[in-house]
Scaffold this motif. Sequence first.
Motif, PDB file in Angstrom:
ATOM      1  N   ASN A  45      53.916  80.546  12.493  1.00 30.98           N
ATOM      2  CA  ASN A  45      53.124  79.251  11.994  1.00 30.98           C
ATOM      3  C   ASN A  45      54.043  77.920  12.151  1.00 30.98           C
TER       4      ASN A  45
ATOM      5  N   LEU B 232      46.605  90.868   8.400  1.00 28.61           N
ATOM      6  CA  LEU B 232      46.765  89.494   8.837  1.00 28.61           C
ATOM      7  C   LEU B 232      46.854  89.624  10.398  1.00 28.61           C
TER       8      LEU B 232
ATOM      9  N   TYR C 111      46.802  87.959  14.313  1.00 28.23           N
ATOM     10  CA  TYR C 111      47.076  87.092  15.097  1.00 28.23           C
ATOM     11  C   TYR C 111      46.658  87.598  16.609  1.00 28.23           C
TER      12      TYR C 111
ATOM     13  N   ARG D 278      44.831  82.260  17.541  1.00 28.02           N
ATOM     14  CA  ARG D 278      44.024  82.125  16.301  1.00 28.02           C
ATOM     15  C   ARG D 278      44.735  83.255  15.398  1.00 28.02           C
ATOM     16  N   ALA D 279      44.455  82.897  14.102  1.00 24.53           N
ATOM     17  CA  ALA D 279      45.015  83.944  13.138  1.00 24.53           C
ATOM     18  C   ALA D 279      44.411  83.836  11.690  1.00 24.53           C
ATOM     19  N   GLY D 280      44.173  85.129  11.026  1.00 26.55           N
ATOM     20  CA  GLY D 280      43.603  84.910   9.978  1.00 26.55           C
ATOM     21  C   GLY D 280      43.601  86.321   9.175  1.00 26.55           C
ATOM     22  N   TYR D 281      43.607  86.545   7.881  1.00 23.10           N
ATOM     23  CA  TYR D 281      43.521  87.754   7.148  1.00 23.10           C
ATOM     24  C   TYR D 281      41.954  88.461   7.360  1.00 23.10           C
TER      25      TYR D 281
END
Length: 230
Positions: free
Chosen positions: A196, A214, A216, A226-229
């Motif tokens: 990041n 998490l 990616y 894009r990334a997110g839990y």
Amino acid sequence: MAETRLVLMRHGQSLGNEANQFTGWNDLDLSPDGHEEARRAGRLMRAHGFRFDAAHCSMLRRTIHTLHHCLDELDQTWLPEYRSWRLNERHYGALQGLNRDDTIARYGREQVQQWRRGFDITPPEVELDSPHYPGNDSRYATIPRADLPRAESLATTMQRVLPYWKETLLPSPQRGQSLLVITHGTVMRALIGHLNDLNPEEARTLEIPTGTPLVYEVDAGGMVERAGYL
């Protein structure tokens, strides 16, 4: 949307987390809640249709057992597994195994907070004859003793982790392969900080939940789209 996924996950709650210890390279297992966290993460990834080409974890049982629970729930126990000391938790030196509250009572909250979260501040080193020194553990016998830590800061942990990212993990998404990586809180901070492009202050203050994937999504050049839990 990129089809290649890199999933990073901190192991489920460990017995050391439960006991409020500086766990580090201590090889403690998951707590009962941690076992269930790991299974739940696997079920969640399966519900979202995740398929992986390989899996990586540290050489500590809390990540190994978390990985196995996830693969069981994903019905992907056949995946190739790779373990590396470079994915081990930060080595807390002479603090390893100590209760955090007791350590605060002895050294003061400010000093302990500096040891815990100062970017380039290293706790007191462990002695070479200590069972907490990795050179006295047979699983690390093939690693040059000069490479084995006696204590680490976040900065030196990042120096240990990033070669594994660049040389071992990154080539997989560049080939279109999806990876599941089970590791530890400080290693997550190092990898997230790199991926990041965070500054040291941002990286050191990240709070990493246990047992939470998490995700990616990355392109062929290894760039995050894009990334997110979950």
